[in-house]
Design an enzyme around this catalytic site. Structure first.
Site, PDB file in Angstrom:
ATOM      1  N   GLU A 160      -9.815  -3.374  -4.343  1.00  0.00           N
ATOM      2  CA  GLU A 160      -9.346  -2.067  -3.857  1.00  0.00           C
ATOM      3  C   GLU A 160      -9.475  -2.012  -2.338  1.00  0.00           C
ATOM      4  OE1 GLU A 160      -8.010   0.463  -5.380  1.00  0.00           O
ATOM      5  OE2 GLU A 160      -8.611   0.416  -7.495  1.00  0.00           O
ATOM      6  N   ASP A 205      -2.820  -0.428  -2.123  1.00  0.00           N
ATOM      7  CA  ASP A 205      -3.433   0.044  -3.375  1.00  0.00           C
ATOM      8  C   ASP A 205      -2.540  -0.264  -4.565  1.00  0.00           C
ATOM      9  OD1 ASP A 205      -5.151   1.314  -5.114  1.00  0.00           O
ATOM     10  OD2 ASP A 205      -4.366   3.314  -4.721  1.00  0.00           O
ATOM     11  N   GLU A 254      -4.863   1.762 -14.167  1.00  0.00           N
ATOM     12  CA  GLU A 254      -6.054   2.186 -13.423  1.00  0.00           C
ATOM     13  C   GLU A 254      -5.883   3.581 -12.861  1.00  0.00           C
ATOM     14  OE1 GLU A 254      -8.622   2.742  -9.834  1.00  0.00           O
ATOM     15  OE2 GLU A 254      -6.421   2.721  -9.977  1.00  0.00           O
ATOM     16  N   GLU A 255      -4.669   3.924 -12.469  1.00  0.00           N
ATOM     17  CA  GLU A 255      -4.442   5.205 -11.799  1.00  0.00           C
ATOM     18  C   GLU A 255      -4.512   6.401 -12.746  1.00  0.00           C
ATOM     19  OE1 GLU A 255      -4.619   5.362  -8.792  1.00  0.00           O
ATOM     20  OE2 GLU A 255      -3.721   3.644  -7.794  1.00  0.00           O
ATOM     21  N   HIS A 265      -5.710  -3.813 -10.124  1.00  0.00           N
ATOM     22  CA  HIS A 265      -4.775  -3.154 -11.040  1.00  0.00           C
ATOM     23  C   HIS A 265      -3.342  -3.367 -10.576  1.00  0.00           C
ATOM     24  CE1 HIS A 265      -4.129   0.350  -8.323  1.00  0.00           C
ATOM     25  NE2 HIS A 265      -5.421   0.259  -8.064  1.00  0.00           N
ATOM     26  N   ASP A 308      -0.749  -1.293 -11.368  1.00  0.00           N
ATOM     27  CA  ASP A 308       0.041  -0.059 -11.358  1.00  0.00           C
ATOM     28  C   ASP A 308      -0.091   0.669 -10.020  1.00  0.00           C
ATOM     29  OD1 ASP A 308      -2.681   0.362 -12.088  1.00  0.00           O
ATOM     30  OD2 ASP A 308      -2.201   2.394 -12.744  1.00  0.00           O
ATOM     31  N   HIS A 320      -2.372   6.388  -2.111  1.00  0.00           N
ATOM     32  CA  HIS A 320      -1.842   7.627  -2.691  1.00  0.00           C
ATOM     33  C   HIS A 320      -1.152   8.498  -1.644  1.00  0.00           C
ATOM     34  CE1 HIS A 320      -4.997   7.475  -6.210  1.00  0.00           C
ATOM     35  NE2 HIS A 320      -4.502   6.286  -5.914  1.00  0.00           N
TER      36      HIS A 320
END
Length: 386
Positions: free
Chosen positions: A172, A115, A147-148, A83, A85, A359
């Protein structure tokens, strides 16, 4: 077939350029951003390497795009997916600028370093070192949107069914450990409509907080039932989970609360259907709904993400274990894997960096990941495409 291009960035330059393009996805409109600049950057790079590039707007997400790059012809082949984003960030908790790569203490710090914008920088470097003149099966590179939050990009791509690779690897951060199983995820908002009034006359109103207290009691019972009834020893958290994530209600101590909301999420084990969890949730709260007619509602917050499982005996898993030196495992978080798997391909999740960094403030990718990931990607591309 391969185009020589000496202007393409090296790994550090590539990850720096990707991180410098903000592409936050968030359910809060004030944070949410387009990923178009990241997609355009990736498209330019892979076009320079001789890939055919297709950019698609994601219909359900304004200003969001997927990119599919392909080199080679024929059927099957390898899909490398990720992803484009990132999550939002709290700049006050970062020790460096999150949108600039900082090389310190044998780590590359930056938002999305593991990530997972870094994965695309790795793919670029691996492809720069390969001669695609003798490629036998296609290599695909997929960059998705959102994706997030909603996983809208992967959902759209899966529904399009425009490619049929033999195998897919989603990069990932797993410390290069092949992940063959993960939980599903769904989130709901439970709302209670009360009747506001003066606190000196409790009987003149209906206190939404007090009804929500009863809701929470029933949710605890449901969670206990799930914990006792369902286990999977492959996970470190072996049961389904039910989390009370956020609660809002009332406006003043001397008023009867007229409205209260509770946001929850549930994470299912492989084999459990979303419909089952929703039915259990509705059944658990049915007595309260009947006791207070018209006051309790349940609404989906974001589209649910199903659980994922790839048989550990598959050829892809055996190959990934051999090339990575790690045994496959299960994880508790959700990814785009179940959507990519719907293309009909063997699918795993495996990429550089640690999920412990994802995150988090001061997210980083360790230098020690660079050589290992480069070698692993080249082995996989050679095995499935040459």
């Amino acid at each position: 077939m391969k185009k020589l291009n000496n202007t393409l960035p090296n790994f550090t330059q590539a990850i720096s350029q990707l991180i410098a393009q903000p592409s936050i996805s968030s359910s809060q409109a004030s944070w949410d951003q387009s990923n178009e600049s990241v997609i355009n950057l990736l498209s330019t790079w892979f076009d320079s390497l001789g890939f055919s590039v297709n950019i698609q707007a994601v219909p359900s997400a304004k200003g969001k795009f997927n990119m599919l790059a392909k080199i080679g012809s024929g059927h099957g082949g390898l899909l490398l997916a990720g992803h484009s984003d990132t999550v939002p960030f709290d700049e006050n908790r970062w020790l460096t600028d999150p949108l600039k790569v900082t090389d310190s203490d044998n780590k590359l710090f930056g938002l999305g370093s593991c990530d997972m914008k870094g994965f695309f920088a790795f793919i670029l470097q691996a492809c720069k070192q390969l001669d695609f003149a003798s490629i036998k099966k296609p290599l695909y590179v997929l960059a998705t949107a959102d994706e997030e939050t909603t996983m809208a990009g992967a959902r759209f791509f899966s529904n399009s069914q425009i490619i049929k690779p033999d195998v897919a690897i989603i990069g990932e951060p797993t410390n290069l450990v092949p992940v063959v199983m993960h939980k599903g995820h769904m989130s709901h908002k439970i709302s209670i409509k009360g009747q506001a009034g003066h606190s000196s006359k409790p009987a003149s109103g209906v206190n939404a907080i007090e009804i929500m207290y009863q809701v929470i009691s029933e949710l605890f019972k449901l969670r206990e039932h799930l914990n006792l009834s369902y286990q999977n020893e492959a996970f470190d958290v072996q049961t389904p989970t039910l989390n009370l994530g956020a609660i809002r209600g009332g406006d003043n101590a001397n008023r009867i609360c007229g409205h209260c909301e509770l946001d929850i999420d549930m994470r299912s084990l492989p084999g459990m259907m979303d419909e089952e969890l929703i039915a259990w949730l509705a059944k658990a709260l049915q007595p309260i709904a009947e006791k207070y007619p018209g006051r309790l509602t349940i609404a989906e917050l974001d589209p649910s993400s199903p659980s994922f499982q790839q048989t550990a005996e598959s050829e892809l898993v055996r190959t990934a274990e051999k090339f990575s030196g790690h045994h496959c495992c299960a994880v508790n978080y959700a990814t785009e894997a179940p959507f990519i798997q719907q293309l009909g391909c063997q699918t795993i999740v495996m990429g550089p960096g640690s999920i412990d960094q994802a995150h988090q403030p001061n997210e980083f990718l360790a230098h020690s990941e660079i050589i290992k990931t480069d070698l692993l990607l080249k082995k996989l591309i050679n095995h499935y495409c040459f």
